[in-house]
Scaffold this motif. Structure first.
Motif: not given
Lengths: 84, 612
Positions: A39, A58-59, A70-72, A75, B309-310, B312-313, B316, B320-322, B423-426
């Protein structure tokens, strides 16, 4: 290197607005670390915790070098930051 | 032309790859699917040189695949893909404002030993950020040509085409190894980037300023919610005039046929079959285009990642994730691209859950249904706050779909699709002014798909239904309308037994059958059924007023509720089968949604009947 250890924190524990330098990765989850590297996270890059989710903080959105990722927080805790 | 050379266009997500691909191929691109796989294959001949075929591979960060999408990229590039031949050359797109990160992938690709050209894209943005890059030195370090481009302004394309051509005619490119681990490649990329960067740059100021507002803890969610709300209001307000024009045109054609044919079976076929059926669906093209326009606009500016991003919570909280938010938002336009977009979700269980709930997002094919019923039963008034009551009801229907989807996801993730979630990663890309070309090509593709459906599936169902509605003919001295004696009447009669508890009459029950082909067909079917059943005045007054007098309000509400959950159209079932690799999940999906729809309609109909 121990002299620095008191200023090194885990990224996921930091409040919004903190900045520092990426110091090292935690070795407990090498696969996730590879993904973080893909990333754009890398040792020595400037890091800034720019934003956090309005819902529970969070994230988070982190500036890494010239990108924003963007990540949690879970991690993010694999990333050790030397706060400046 | 089997001798054509294949050039793979690759790069990190957000490098402007698709914009460059569009600029290089124009409108002649083909979108297909890899058989058996879940990934779209987008290809097209290079402008001015049809012997070179470009293929747009899914964006990837490395040759270690993280999703089915990236797996295709990896397999094609390494020549291990089952169907796709190994490309003859690679066109690697790199974001000039994010060199160190994007070079890591280039460095990895150099190891493959394929002829390669690097497009140093978005150099205009780099200049604006005061980043200066020595592209000649970069070419030297990488051992391949580097061409500066601005895809959105078509700058550097001629040089790029020449470079690709030259690369293809020198197939003996030496592989260059820069290290085996990602850490090593990262170091090399950083070193090269530092060496060729003449000035560091100041970062993207606009992005920082915009994010401070758009990701603000209070303003961020308010803006996101307002944006979504505005989109749905726009879909109504902007589409009104073009829709009226289309309606008038269809009416004019019907009058024209009536004037030259003077009754008979051919007139009935044209007016009641073809025009009543297809016409009532074509009318919704403006709404569908406006909705897609808004979604493509948000995607093109970079806002979509912020929305993820907004969200995601919230995602979750249902397991699921964002990232799942993006396919789900696409599903508002159509479940098919939505279900296909779910392949960007790496985790198999998360992906499956997203696919299963995607049909609950109100797709644009349901808009015609909602529009007609709302126009017939909800008064066109302005309520508090200046919002139209009709728009508000529409918003409530969308909201009901979203809530149902989230609830379904929460239950599915605890039962049938149980398992650890991803997890969420973007990456949050820089904001860009919307790329009109990208939006127009997207709209063109959607309009094309929609009109093709109207010309095939919908036309055929309309004609079949028209025939089924006409035969067998009514016996002598029949008391009910002719159609009640036809096949449609008979089938509707059977189904009515099942659907009476939820307030559906035989006309609705009959219309639901062809509605399986495509949801909007339900409306054209109602149009056909009522125009064959009704009097001349009723036809002239249009479907809206026909329904208004033929249905009770509880029936209308129940019908609307039915379409929140609506049994899937055949295309959705087909795409789910392909994406999940079997019949198990599509059957599960149809069953659970049918049960959900029936229970909800029963509740709505019985409550409304008791209260009104």
């Amino acid at each position: 290197m121990n002299l620095l250890s008191n200023t090194v924190s885990l990224l996921g524990t930091l409040p919004k607005g903190t900045s520092g330098k990426l110091y090292a990765f935690d070795t407990i989850d090498p696969q996730m670390v590879d993904r973080l590297r893909e990333m754009g996270f890398a040792e020595g890059l400037l890091i800034e915790l720019l934003h956090q989710s309005p819902f529970g903080g969070d994230p988070i959105a982190v500036r890494v070098g010239s990108m924003t990722i963007a990540l949690r927080r879970q991690q993010a805790n694999l990333i050790k930051v030397q706060i400046v | 032309m089997t001798a054509a050379s294949l050039v793979a266009v690759v790069g990190n997500p957000n490098c402007g790859k698709s914009a460059l691909f569009n600029a290089l191929t124009g409108l002649r691109q083909k979108v297909a699917n890899y058989p058996g796989a879940t990934v779209e294959r987008r290809s097209g001949p290079l402008l001015d040189n049809a012997n070179i075929e470009l293929i747009d591979l899914p964006g990837a960060y490395s040759l270690t695949p993280r999703s089915p999408d990236e797996e295709v990229t990896c397999k094609v590039l390494t020549g291990t893909h089952e169907i796709e031949q190994k490309p003859h050359a690679i066109l690697c797109v790199v974001d000039a404002t994010n060199l160190a990160q994007h070079l890591r992938f280039v460095v990895e690709l150099r190891d493959l030993g394929l002829p390669m050209v690097v497009a140093l894209n978005m150099v205009d943005l780099a200049t604006r950020e005061r980043i200066a890059i020595d592209s000649k030195l970069l070419a030297e370090k990488l051992g391949v040509p580097v061409i500066e481009t601005v895809a959105v302004r078509k700058k550097g394309l001629e040089d790029l085409k020449t470079a690709v051509f030259v690369a293809l005619s020198n197939p003996l490119t030496k592989a260059m190894s820069f290290g085996n681990s990602i850490k090593q490649r990262q170091r090399v990329a950083q070193k090269i980037a530092a060496d060729v960067t003449l000035s560091e740059g100041i970062g993207h100021k606009t992005t920082r300023i915009l994010d401070n507002t758009l990701l603000n803890p209070i303003l961020g969610p308010i803006i996101l919610f307002s944006l979504l709300f505005t989109i749905f209001q726009a879909v109504f307000a902007w589409a009104e005039i073009p829709m009226e024009m289309l309606e008038t045109a269809v009416g004019w054609l019907q009058d024209f046929f009536s004037s030259i044919l003077h009754g008979g079976i051919l007139l009935s076929f044209l007016n009641d079959g073809v025009l009543a059926g297809v016409g009532s669906v074509i009318v919704f093209l403006p709404q569908i285009l406006i909705l897609f326009f808004c979604i493509l606009l948000l995607e093109s500016t970079g806002y979509m990642a912020r929305a993820a991003f907004l969200m995601d919570k919230l995602m979750a909280s249902v397991g699921l994730n964002g990232r799942a938010f993006i396919p789900l938002l696409s599903s508002f336009a159509c479940a098919i691209p939505g279900i296909m977009a779910a392949r960007s979700i790496a985790n198999e269980k998360d992906r499956l859950t997203t696919i299963l709930i995607a049909p609950l997002m109100t797709c644009s094919a349901r808009l015609p249904v909602y529009t007609v019923i709302i126009a017939a039963f909800i008064p066109n008034e302005t309520v508090a706050g200046g919002f139209g009551l009709q728009g508000l009801v529409m918003f409530a229907l969308y909201l009901a779909g979203i809530i149902a989807a989230l609830a379904a996801a929460a239950i599915l993730k605890r039962t049938v699709t149980e398992g650890p979630s991803d997890t969420f990663m973007l990456e949050l890309p820089k904001y860009q002014s919307p790329n009109i070309r990208y939006i127009l090509i997207g709209l063109y593709e959607r309009a094309n798909v929609f009109l093709k459906r109207a010309g095939t599936i919908i036309l055929i169902s309309a004609i079949i239904l028209w025939a089924l509605a006409l035969y067998p003919t009514a016996p002598e001295g029949a008391t009910r309308p002719d159609i009640a004696y036809s096949f449609v009447g008979i089938i509707g009669g059977w189904l009515e037994v099942i659907f009476t508890p939820i307030g559906f009459n035989w006309e609705i029950s009959a219309a639901l059958v062809p509605g399986m082909a495509a949801r909007e067909v339900a409306i054209s079917s109602l149009g056909t059924i009522y125009s064959l059943a009704g009097s001349e005045e009723m036809i002239e007054a249009g479907l809206v007023s026909v329904l208004n007098s033929a249905w009770s309000l509880p029936t209308a509400l129940s019908f609307l509720t039915w379409f929140i959950f609506a049994p899937q159209c055949l295309s959705t079932i087909a795409v789910t089968r392909r994406e999940t690799g079997g019949w198990k999940w599509p059957i599960f999906m149809v069953t659970y949604l049918f049960i959900l729809a029936y229970i909800a309609c029963f509740f709505v109909y019985q409550t409304a009947s008791a209260l009104l």
